[in-house]
Design a protein around this motif. Structure first.
Motif, PDB file in Angstrom:
ATOM      1  N   UNK A 145       0.822  -1.205   0.000  1.00 31.78           N
ATOM      2  CA  UNK A 145       0.000   0.000   0.000  1.00 31.78           C
ATOM      3  C   UNK A 145       0.858   1.258   0.000  1.00 31.78           C
ATOM      4  N   UNK A 146       1.888   1.262   0.827  1.00 30.53           N
ATOM      5  CA  UNK A 146       2.790   2.413   0.879  1.00 30.53           C
ATOM      6  C   UNK A 146       3.530   2.584  -0.438  1.00 30.53           C
ATOM      7  N   UNK A 147       3.891   1.461  -1.059  1.00 31.85           N
ATOM      8  CA  UNK A 147       4.587   1.528  -2.343  1.00 31.85           C
ATOM      9  C   UNK A 147       3.736   2.130  -3.439  1.00 31.85           C
ATOM     10  N   UNK A 148       2.429   1.794  -3.431  1.00 33.47           N
ATOM     11  CA  UNK A 148       1.523   2.357  -4.427  1.00 33.47           C
ATOM     12  C   UNK A 148       1.447   3.874  -4.275  1.00 33.47           C
ATOM     13  N   UNK A 149       1.302   4.345  -3.069  1.00 36.38           N
ATOM     14  CA  UNK A 149       1.204   5.795  -2.843  1.00 36.38           C
ATOM     15  C   UNK A 149       2.536   6.482  -3.166  1.00 36.38           C
ATOM     16  N   UNK A 150       3.641   5.812  -2.858  1.00 31.22           N
ATOM     17  CA  UNK A 150       4.950   6.400  -3.169  1.00 31.22           C
ATOM     18  C   UNK A 150       5.122   6.532  -4.684  1.00 31.22           C
ATOM     19  N   UNK A 151       4.736   5.490  -5.419  1.00 27.37           N
ATOM     20  CA  UNK A 151       4.847   5.551  -6.883  1.00 27.37           C
ATOM     21  C   UNK A 151       3.966   6.650  -7.452  1.00 27.37           C
ATOM     22  N   UNK A 152       2.744   6.764  -6.948  1.00 21.32           N
ATOM     23  CA  UNK A 152       1.848   7.818  -7.437  1.00 21.32           C
ATOM     24  C   UNK A 152       2.403   9.205  -7.116  1.00 21.32           C
ATOM     25  N   UNK A 153       3.002   9.344  -5.937  1.00 18.62           N
ATOM     26  CA  UNK A 153       3.552  10.641  -5.563  1.00 18.62           C
ATOM     27  C   UNK A 153       4.721  11.007  -6.464  1.00 18.62           C
ATOM     28  N   UNK A 154       5.547  10.034  -6.824  1.00 21.80           N
ATOM     29  CA  UNK A 154       6.663  10.304  -7.730  1.00 21.80           C
ATOM     30  C   UNK A 154       6.155  10.774  -9.097  1.00 21.80           C
ATOM     31  N   UNK A 155       5.060  10.178  -9.561  1.00 24.62           N
ATOM     32  CA  UNK A 155       4.511  10.574 -10.860  1.00 24.62           C
ATOM     33  C   UNK A 155       3.918  11.982 -10.794  1.00 24.62           C
ATOM     34  N   UNK A 156       3.268  12.306  -9.674  1.00 26.60           N
ATOM     35  CA  UNK A 156       2.739  13.662  -9.509  1.00 26.60           C
ATOM     36  C   UNK A 156       3.882  14.667  -9.435  1.00 26.60           C
ATOM     37  N   UNK A 182      -3.269  20.777 -19.269  1.00 30.41           N
ATOM     38  CA  UNK A 182      -4.720  20.571 -19.312  1.00 30.41           C
ATOM     39  C   UNK A 182      -5.277  20.317 -17.919  1.00 30.41           C
ATOM     40  N   UNK A 183      -4.581  19.496 -17.141  1.00 28.01           N
ATOM     41  CA  UNK A 183      -5.065  19.196 -15.795  1.00 28.01           C
ATOM     42  C   UNK A 183      -5.116  20.460 -14.939  1.00 28.01           C
ATOM     43  N   UNK A 184      -4.044  21.238 -14.970  1.00 25.49           N
ATOM     44  CA  UNK A 184      -3.984  22.411 -14.101  1.00 25.49           C
ATOM     45  C   UNK A 184      -4.963  23.504 -14.526  1.00 25.49           C
ATOM     46  N   UNK A 185      -5.157  23.698 -15.828  1.00 29.29           N
ATOM     47  CA  UNK A 185      -5.929  24.852 -16.295  1.00 29.29           C
ATOM     48  C   UNK A 185      -7.326  24.503 -16.799  1.00 29.29           C
ATOM     49  N   UNK A 214      -5.817  14.016  -8.447  1.00 32.19           N
ATOM     50  CA  UNK A 214      -4.535  13.395  -8.810  1.00 32.19           C
ATOM     51  C   UNK A 214      -3.479  13.735  -7.762  1.00 32.19           C
ATOM     52  N   UNK A 215      -3.438  15.000  -7.334  1.00 37.49           N
ATOM     53  CA  UNK A 215      -2.451  15.405  -6.338  1.00 37.49           C
ATOM     54  C   UNK A 215      -2.723  14.790  -4.965  1.00 37.49           C
ATOM     55  N   UNK A 216      -3.993  14.449  -4.691  1.00 36.54           N
ATOM     56  CA  UNK A 216      -4.307  13.748  -3.446  1.00 36.54           C
ATOM     57  C   UNK A 216      -4.019  12.258  -3.563  1.00 36.54           C
ATOM     58  N   UNK A 217      -3.576  11.821  -4.757  1.00 35.74           N
ATOM     59  CA  UNK A 217      -3.212  10.428  -5.049  1.00 35.74           C
ATOM     60  C   UNK A 217      -4.424   9.518  -5.140  1.00 35.74           C
ATOM     61  N   UNK A 218      -5.621  10.106  -5.369  1.00 34.31           N
ATOM     62  CA  UNK A 218      -6.833   9.314  -5.533  1.00 34.31           C
ATOM     63  C   UNK A 218      -6.962   8.759  -6.956  1.00 34.31           C
ATOM     64  N   UNK A 219      -6.414   9.475  -7.931  1.00 32.10           N
ATOM     65  CA  UNK A 219      -6.497   9.086  -9.345  1.00 32.10           C
ATOM     66  C   UNK A 219      -5.075   8.957  -9.880  1.00 32.10           C
ATOM     67  N   UNK A 220      -4.817   7.873 -10.593  1.00 33.09           N
ATOM     68  CA  UNK A 220      -3.480   7.659 -11.141  1.00 33.09           C
ATOM     69  C   UNK A 220      -3.218   8.613 -12.306  1.00 33.09           C
ATOM     70  N   UNK A 221      -1.955   8.950 -12.480  1.00 34.82           N
ATOM     71  CA  UNK A 221      -1.586   9.903 -13.526  1.00 34.82           C
ATOM     72  C   UNK A 221      -1.977   9.381 -14.899  1.00 34.82           C
ATOM     73  N   UNK A 222      -1.775   8.095 -15.151  1.00 42.92           N
ATOM     74  CA  UNK A 222      -2.074   7.580 -16.488  1.00 42.92           C
ATOM     75  C   UNK A 222      -3.568   7.707 -16.806  1.00 42.92           C
ATOM     76  N   UNK A 223      -4.429   7.567 -15.794  1.00 43.58           N
ATOM     77  CA  UNK A 223      -5.876   7.727 -16.005  1.00 43.58           C
ATOM     78  C   UNK A 223      -6.185   9.184 -16.339  1.00 43.58           C
TER      79      UNK A 223
END
Length: 445
Positions: free
Chosen positions: A17-28, A100-103, A112-121
């Protein structure tokens, strides 16, 4: 610290679980760095003193994202791509998604920044919605924000539905474009013969189609689709190509079709000659093949035979222009564009001199050992108008230094990071090059 082999089930699950959040945070974090890079390069390059006009290849502002996103310097993406170990186009697409995401999709970006949605999605949704107006895409954004716990597939499906609702006509246009495309899975030889026949027939239809006042000019995709329909009745296709008139088709020319030609480059390794390895060939635009596949590929073609090309040798001439033979050897050594991390294998490349040509200089300034990195036009513009530095280290080997000091070596093996060699007190005394390369590197000044 990674869990040990004897770790309990609960510890392993918690680590995952921690690894998933760490990977998502790196992508963000990666998207945030790319956005900051875009912000750093949002000033119009043409407003700077001494700017090279765009018509001469100078830098300019471009809009990578959809409506409402800020513009960014076009050529700045090249260096960030080098740092990302990625190509220019892939990096530009990633920047477009981030903008596009920001604007345009700020609610989705927050998730995405809360790590609820993956970057690729999120990137998939930005790709689908890029052509929507800012007002229409806001409706999509509001709808996605309310769908907090959908799986990635269902979230994308919801986005697709809202995008269709926001712009039905654009969806109809996409359907028409998809229907005009041809998607077949054939053996390589058969696919090449079929697609060549389709292209020839489509071009013949284009040459002899006369639209009336109410008839739109057909696109090549539409003509290819018509060509496939015509090939479904081989006798009708033959009659058309032989010049007999069909009810909906003007007569075709009666000239005999020239035989299709093939030029084959065979790269022979010493191990193959000694019978110690299996011969494998690479066909441009198709990829690696066994030799029997090559035989099938060229079975119905007229073959051009050329003398053996020794890629370990080179020549030099006194003229400014690189001879065709020199360009050919460089192309065969490098396989295409040699900008760091570029994946382009096109033959439409710009050649130049590594050491600038001096009309009053010594003889032999043009040749294999002074053939600047062959580049696509976009990469050539970046090298020309931004402070990149390049050196040719050997036949088919090039050292790059980006405007902010990133060092790379590009050869037929790909792109490798060059590590600085320093003494214990930090003094730079040289550079470390990959020992696996069989090219002799001259690392002088």
């Amino acid at each position: 610290m990674a869990p040990t082999v004897d770790a309990g089930a609960a510890e392993l699950l918690a680590a995952e679980e921690a690894g998933v959040r760490h990977r998502r945070q790196l992508e963000v974090d990666a998207l945030l760095r790319l956005l900051a890079w875009c912000d750093l390069h949002s000033l119009d390059p043409q407003s700077q003193p001494g700017a090279v006009p765009v018509r001469f290849g100078g830098d300019r502002l471009v809009r990578l994202g959809g409506e409402g996103t800020p513009q960014t310097s076009e050529l700045c993406m090249a260096e960030f791509a080098v740092a990302s170990n990625a190509g220019w186009i892939a990096t530009s697409h990633r920047a477009a998604a981030a903008l596009d995401l920001r604007h345009r999709l700020p609610r989705l970006w927050e998730r995405v920044q809360r790590l609820d949605v993956e970057v690729w999605v999120a990137r998939r949704i930005t790709d689908l919605s890029r052509n929507l107006t800012r007002a229409a895409v806001e409706i999509v954004d509001i709808s996605l924000a309310a769908a907090c716990d959908l799986t990635p597939g269902k979230l994308i499906e919801l986005a697709e539905a809202r995008i269709i609702e926001a712009d039905p006509q654009a969806h109809r246009d996409r359907i028409a474009a998809e229907e005009a495309r041809i998607t077949l899975r054939l053996p390589n030889a058969g696919a090449l013969e079929f697609t060549t026949s389709v292209e020839e027939l489509a071009q013949a239809l284009a040459d002899h189609h006369v639209p009336d006042d109410e008839d739109d000019v057909a696109t090549m995709d539409q003509l290819r689709a018509r060509a496939v329909e015509l090939l479904a009745d081989p006798h009708a296709a033959v009659r058309f190509l032989e010049g007999l008139r069909e009810p909906e088709t003007p007569p075709a020319p009666t000239t005999t079709r020239a035989p299709r030609r093939a030029t084959v480059y065979v790269h022979i390794d010493a191990a193959v000659l000694a019978g110690l390895a299996t011969g494998v060939a690479r066909v441009e635009d198709l990829g690696p093949m066994l030799l029997e596949q090559i035989a099938a590929l060229v079975r119905h073609r007229s073959i051009d035979l050329h003398p053996v090309i020794d890629l370990n040798s080179g020549t030099a001439v006194d003229a400014y222009e690189h001879p065709t033979a020199c360009k050919e050897r460089t192309q065969l050594r490098t396989g295409g564009d040699v900008f760091p991390h570029s994946a382009s294998r096109t033959r439409r490349l710009d050649h130049d001199h590594v050491t600038p040509y001096d009309k009053d200089g010594p003889p032999g300034q043009t040749g294999d050992l002074n053939d600047a990195p062959p580049l696509t036009r976009r990469h050539h513009r970046a090298k020309t108008h931004l402070p990149y530095r390049t050196r040719q280290l050997g036949l088919g080997a090039y050292r790059w230094q980006t405007p902010h000091g990133l060092l790379r070596v590009v050869t037929r093996y790909g792109t490798t990071v060059v590590e600085p060699l320093r003494t214990t007190d930090g003094t730079l005394v040289g550079e470390v090059y990959p020992a696996r390369y069989d090219v002799r590197y001259d690392v002088g000044a």
